[in-house]
Structures are given as C-alpha cells and as structure tokens.
Design a protein around this motif. Structure first.
Motif, PDB file in Angstrom:
ATOM      1  N   UNK A 200       0.836  -1.199   0.000  1.00 36.58           N
ATOM      2  CA  UNK A 200       0.000   0.000   0.000  1.00 36.58           C
ATOM      3  C   UNK A 200       0.872   1.251   0.000  1.00 36.58           C
ATOM      4  N   UNK A 201       1.861   1.256   0.872  1.00 39.13           N
ATOM      5  CA  UNK A 201       2.725   2.430   0.971  1.00 39.13           C
ATOM      6  C   UNK A 201       3.438   2.679  -0.357  1.00 39.13           C
ATOM      7  N   UNK A 202       3.959   1.622  -0.965  1.00 37.69           N
ATOM      8  CA  UNK A 202       4.707   1.792  -2.214  1.00 37.69           C
ATOM      9  C   UNK A 202       3.777   2.313  -3.313  1.00 37.69           C
ATOM     10  N   UNK A 203       2.567   1.762  -3.371  1.00 39.19           N
ATOM     11  CA  UNK A 203       1.626   2.197  -4.408  1.00 39.19           C
ATOM     12  C   UNK A 203       1.239   3.658  -4.191  1.00 39.19           C
ATOM     13  N   UNK A 204       1.002   4.014  -2.960  1.00 38.43           N
ATOM     14  CA  UNK A 204       0.627   5.395  -2.661  1.00 38.43           C
ATOM     15  C   UNK A 204       1.765   6.339  -3.056  1.00 38.43           C
ATOM     16  N   UNK A 205       2.980   5.939  -2.758  1.00 38.09           N
ATOM     17  CA  UNK A 205       4.123   6.800  -3.073  1.00 38.09           C
ATOM     18  C   UNK A 205       4.273   6.968  -4.582  1.00 38.09           C
ATOM     19  N   UNK A 206       4.106   5.889  -5.306  1.00 40.09           N
ATOM     20  CA  UNK A 206       4.163   5.977  -6.776  1.00 40.09           C
ATOM     21  C   UNK A 206       3.096   6.934  -7.288  1.00 40.09           C
ATOM     22  N   UNK A 207       1.896   6.765  -6.771  1.00 41.18           N
ATOM     23  CA  UNK A 207       0.791   7.607  -7.228  1.00 41.18           C
ATOM     24  C   UNK A 207       1.094   9.084  -6.959  1.00 41.18           C
ATOM     25  N   UNK A 208       1.648   9.346  -5.790  1.00 39.87           N
ATOM     26  CA  UNK A 208       1.969  10.724  -5.441  1.00 39.87           C
ATOM     27  C   UNK A 208       3.099  11.247  -6.326  1.00 39.87           C
ATOM     28  N   UNK A 209       4.074  10.388  -6.608  1.00 41.49           N
ATOM     29  CA  UNK A 209       5.188  10.798  -7.468  1.00 41.49           C
ATOM     30  C   UNK A 209       4.699  11.127  -8.870  1.00 41.49           C
ATOM     31  N   UNK A 210       3.704  10.372  -9.316  1.00 40.00           N
ATOM     32  CA  UNK A 210       3.201  10.590 -10.671  1.00 40.00           C
ATOM     33  C   UNK A 210       2.241  11.775 -10.753  1.00 40.00           C
TER      34      UNK A 210
ATOM     35  N   UNK B 175      -3.907  10.598   2.876  1.00 44.30           N
ATOM     36  CA  UNK B 175      -3.837   9.143   2.942  1.00 44.30           C
ATOM     37  C   UNK B 175      -2.806   8.734   3.986  1.00 44.30           C
ATOM     38  N   UNK B 176      -3.192   7.793   4.831  1.00 51.30           N
ATOM     39  CA  UNK B 176      -2.261   7.266   5.823  1.00 51.30           C
ATOM     40  C   UNK B 176      -1.905   5.841   5.399  1.00 51.30           C
ATOM     41  N   UNK B 177      -0.626   5.577   5.181  1.00 50.23           N
ATOM     42  CA  UNK B 177      -0.225   4.235   4.732  1.00 50.23           C
ATOM     43  C   UNK B 177       0.834   3.687   5.670  1.00 50.23           C
ATOM     44  N   UNK B 178       0.640   2.473   6.141  1.00 45.10           N
ATOM     45  CA  UNK B 178       1.647   1.937   7.051  1.00 45.10           C
ATOM     46  C   UNK B 178       2.481   0.847   6.385  1.00 45.10           C
ATOM     47  N   UNK B 179       3.674   0.694   6.913  1.00 45.74           N
ATOM     48  CA  UNK B 179       4.583  -0.352   6.450  1.00 45.74           C
ATOM     49  C   UNK B 179       4.743  -1.339   7.603  1.00 45.74           C
ATOM     50  N   UNK B 180       4.439  -2.594   7.302  1.00 46.09           N
ATOM     51  CA  UNK B 180       4.508  -3.596   8.364  1.00 46.09           C
ATOM     52  C   UNK B 180       5.881  -4.246   8.403  1.00 46.09           C
ATOM     53  N   UNK B 181       6.039  -5.112   9.388  1.00 43.18           N
ATOM     54  CA  UNK B 181       7.285  -5.866   9.485  1.00 43.18           C
ATOM     55  C   UNK B 181       7.468  -6.713   8.220  1.00 43.18           C
ATOM     56  N   UNK B 182       8.708  -6.997   7.903  1.00 46.74           N
ATOM     57  CA  UNK B 182       9.007  -7.719   6.664  1.00 46.74           C
ATOM     58  C   UNK B 182       8.617  -9.190   6.760  1.00 46.74           C
ATOM     59  N   UNK B 183       8.365  -9.792   5.610  1.00 45.11           N
ATOM     60  CA  UNK B 183       8.134 -11.233   5.567  1.00 45.11           C
ATOM     61  C   UNK B 183       9.409 -11.896   5.043  1.00 45.11           C
ATOM     62  N   UNK B 184       9.460 -13.187   5.181  1.00 42.26           N
ATOM     63  CA  UNK B 184      10.607 -13.941   4.671  1.00 42.26           C
ATOM     64  C   UNK B 184      10.778 -13.700   3.172  1.00 42.26           C
ATOM     65  N   UNK B 185       9.676 -13.726   2.438  1.00 42.00           N
ATOM     66  CA  UNK B 185       9.757 -13.566   0.977  1.00 42.00           C
ATOM     67  C   UNK B 185      10.345 -12.200   0.605  1.00 42.00           C
TER      68      UNK B 185
END
Ligand code: ADP
Ligand code: MG
Length: 468
Positions: free
Chosen positions: A150-160, A291-301
C-alpha cells in the motif's frame, strides 16, 4: 569548591562541547546562560522556547550528568526561555504572502525561479542535490512485498500526480522498513517528470535547526518564503516533534500553507497520526487528512527478494543457501539485513574466501544473536496445544494417552530447538519431568520427522509460526 552559576555552566558547556557536533553545540547551547544556582537547582536561560524544548529533550540528561560530575552531586537543571515568549521572537506570519507568479505547481510549464530550491543554502545546479535526494533510494531499487504494498503504491501515485489525490501522504512504520527510501523515491520521480519542480527533503531535526537559525539571524520571513516555494515537501520522522510545541506550531503553519496552496506534502513517522503522543490535536488530525499508509514488518519472501536484488546489483555470486539463511535469520529490519549482506561480501572479498554458511556464522555472530527471537517455552506450549487441539494444562499433566503425549513431545522438541534452555530446565516446565524424558522426546520427534512427511511438515509449520 563552590561555583557561581556562570562558572559552573561554563565548565559544563565546555565539557559538553567535546561530546556533541560543533554545529549542534553552536545552534543549541552556545547562546545559553546560567542565571541562578541554589542547593538543588541550576537555572539556565536559552534564547527561545525552541531552544528550551530541544535542549531539554536532546541534551537534558547529558548536561545533568556533566553537572553532577563537575559538582560532585546531582542538581535539578531547569531551562527557561529568556524572551517573554517564543511568539514574541517570531515575526507575525505574513498572511498575505504573495503567491509565486509563475505557473501553478506541477503544471509542468514555465521555469521556476532559481535559487529558492530546497534547503541547500548554496545554489546548486543539480536539482537532486538541491533537493537533498540520495540516488540509491529510487523506486527501481525498492522491493515491493505484502508488508509495504500500500505504501509503495501510494508513493508511486503521489510521485506521478503530486497534490492530486493524496495530500498529505502520511507514511508510518518501524525503523529500517523503507520510509526514507520511499520518500526519496517520490522526489526522484517528481523531478524526473518535471525537472523544474521545487523538491525538498528534510528531516524534522533539520527543519528545527533551520528554523532556529532563522530566528537567531532574524531571517524567519525568508525561511517561510523559501518553504512556500516548494512543490513537494518531504518531511521525515515527524515523531521528533513530540513535546516541541513551538516547533509544531511553525510546522503546522508551513504545512497548511503548502497543502492549501496545492503543494504536495509527504510525512513519515514511527506511529500513525492518532498514536503520535505529545502532538497537538489539530496537527495530528491535519496530518491524517490525506492518505495514511503503514509499512509492516518484513516477511521472509520480501527479505529474500531484497537479498537477491542487492546481490544482483553488486554483482556477487551468493549461494542460494546463504541468501535463504540471511533472509531467515536477520528479521529485525531491512537496514540490518543490508548491513549483514555487506559485511559477508566484504569479508569474503578481503579475506579471499568463498561466501558460505560458515563464513556467515563467523562474521555475523553478533547480528545473529541480536536477531534471535526469544521464544518462550510458554509460547511454545500454547501454540502447540492450540495446534493439536489439546488443553494447555495437558503440557504439564501426567496423562500419557498418545493424543496428548505426542503434542507434548513436539512442544519439548521445539523448546529444545528454539530456546537456549537446558534439558532439565525444559523438563521442569513440563510438569517437573526428568531431563531424560525430554531427551527421549527430542529423539522420538526427530525419528518421526524422518519417517512421516506430513508430521514433519506439521512440526515445521509450528516452528515457523513460533519464529515469527
Ligand atoms: P526507515 O526510514 O523506515 O527507517 P529506510 O528507508 O532508511 O528505513 O531503509 C533502511 C534501508 O533499507 C535503506 O538502505 C533502504 O534502501 C533499505 N530498504 C528498506 N526497505 C526496502 C525495500 N523494500 N527494498 C529495498 N530496500 C529497502
Ligand atoms: Mg528513515
């Protein structure tokens, strides 16, 4: 030996000066004076409320320690503002600040005035440098996973399309999870699409420093004007504004000005707006308007993806086993994962050895230890009981029915694998059993894992769940 207040303070300052960066010393401490000393208190005046807040927060305990060292006993340190109020020092906000006469922000037409760019005091011809952006932090190099989608998509959208849909964009999440990286990436994208856009990345600390310098030099109006020229303002780590009411106030105005004038603002913090303690209510609520977007803890993948992308970029051949090992074991955050990978590669290059699991263990022992998640025996018992649908009390009971004894053995086995407890200690936690019982359980489960694939999968699943 007895001191006067100024004598004591001058000793304290000269000692503090050796321990903090000179620039910080000059900004925050050099202008302070001690005005009162009693048995239990030293009163120090600083030139503004900003100073008082900042010095108390950042240097309060350091200064307290130094006072105690110099004097041989502790004293309360009280900071207060030498001016009647911070507001008195700030020129009134110019309400009717003229808007730039050039094209509206982000229309992509018309040259913008030079020299008002970002924060760099000097004129810099490279907009990225002027904006304070790090080349490494681009979208290309950001690995997207479930935790940051979500955070990455929001950032892209804002950048564009800056200042269109998500304004402000508020990013939050724990340390080392990519907030700063994403903010820079937005800056790069905006500049790519519109090289004349005025982009500024600032840390909250820098914002405060600049503000205080402006106040000291009487250049607050220029400071504010500079801000209003910005099309994209990226403010990192705003949780540092907590308790700093005067700075919050100034920030709030800047922020409102920009958003109201259709400039994009992106904010990061370690918590969501509503959880930011020590922030004024109206600021908190305003921060959450877009927009509030959070970044969660990482997964193994995701961790594996990051190791792979980084290995590829530096062009080093790293065995799959090693990549998996790193992704599996360095779970705290991405910064540490990158650090671990760098260390392993550097070691291999310097010593001329192959990268292997052994070298990893050797070079990373401290990081690995710190990343060992401390699973407790109680957690293991609970998880295993839930999984096999037995009562948790059966972990301690004397019942020997297979349906109960087997899960109990699994729990003992996992306790041996996942904790540093000794066999007797584990036995005690399972209803005071003998260490030989635990040993037997461990052997039994190992055998079953060999002979029964689905049982083995079951145990591995439990293990992964417990390891987080
Ligand atoms: P934060 O600001 O949240 O503390 P950073 O943005 O400084 O974290 O990230 C720490 C390091 O990890 C940086 O070097 C960054 O490039 C890297 N990083 C974090 N998340 C990712 C990701 N998803 N893909 C690639 N690199 C990442
Ligand atoms: Mg950061």
């Amino acid at each position: 030996m007895e001191f006067t207040a100024p004598e004591l303070w001058s000793q304290v300052l000269s000692s503090a000066r050796t321990g903090i960066p000179e620039q910080s010393y000059r900004t925050w401490l050099a202008g302070s004076t001690a005005v009162g000393l009693s048995d239990h208190e030293l009163i120090v005046e600083a030139p503004s409320a900003f100073h008082v807040e900042w010095v108390e927060d950042k240097y309060g305990s350091l200064l307290g320690e130094i006072v105690e060292k110099v004097l041989g006993r502790p004293l309360d340190l009280t900071f207060r503002c030498s001016a009647p109020s911070a507001a008195a020092q700030l020129p009134a906000l110019e309400v009717a600040e003229p808007m730039p006469t050039t094209a509206p922000p982000f229309s992509g037409s018309g040259p913008r005035s030079q020299g008002a760019t970002g924060f760099a005091a000097e004129r810099v011809s490279d907009p990225k440098r002027a904006a304070n952006l790090n080349d490494r932090y681009s979208f290309d190099r950001f690995v997207v996973g479930a935790n940051n989608q979500l955070a990455a998509a929001a950032c892209k959208a804002v950048g564009e399309r800056p200042a269109k849909n998500y304004n402000p964009l508020f990013l939050y999440g724990g340390v080392g999870l990519g907030k700063t990286h994403l903010m820079h990436a937005i800056g790069h994208l905006v500049l790519e699409r519109n090289p004349s856009a005025q982009v500024a990345y600032v840390t909250t600390e820098r914002f405060m420093n600049e503000l205080v310098n402006a106040i000291q030099q009487g250049t607050t109006p220029a400071f504010r004007r500079r801000f209003r020229m910005i099309d994209l303002l990226l403010v990192d780590d705003v949780h540092f504004l907590a308790q700093k009411e005067s700075t919050q106030e100034e920030f709030f105005h800047t922020f409102n000005d920009l958003v109201d004038n259709n400039r994009q603002v992106v904010i990061s913090a370690d918590k969501s707006p509503s959880d930011l303690e020590g922030m004024e209510e109206r600021l908190r609520s305003r921060l959450g308007w877009g927009l509030v977007a959070d970044i969660h803890a990482t997964s193994y993948e995701l961790r594996l993806g990051i190791v792979e992308s980084k290995a590829e970029r530096i062009g080093v051949d790293i065995p799959g086993k090693v990549k998996e090992f790193l992704a599996h074991r360095i779970t705290s955050n991405v910064r540490e994962l990158e650090g671990a990978l760098n260390r392993v590669v550097a070691h291999a290059t310097l010593v001329g050895r192959e990268i292997s699991l052994e070298t990893c263990h050797e070079v990373l022992h401290d990081i690995l230890r710190a990343n060992d998640r401390r699973v407790t025996i109680e957690e293991i018992q609970k998880k295993v009981a839930e999984h096999f649908n037995i009562r948790i009390t059966d972990m301690h009971s004397a019942r020997r029915a297979r349906a109960i004894a087997r899960p109990r053995q699994v729990a003992m086995y996992l306790a041996k694998q996942l904790t540093a407890r000794s066999l007797p200690e584990i036995g005690r936690k399972f209803g005071g059993r003998d260490h030989t019982t635990v040993m037997h359980a461990v052997k039994k489960i190992e055998e079953l894992r060999q002979s029964d694939v689905s049982f083995c999968e079951d145990v591995d699943l439990l293990r992964r769940m417990l390891e987080g």
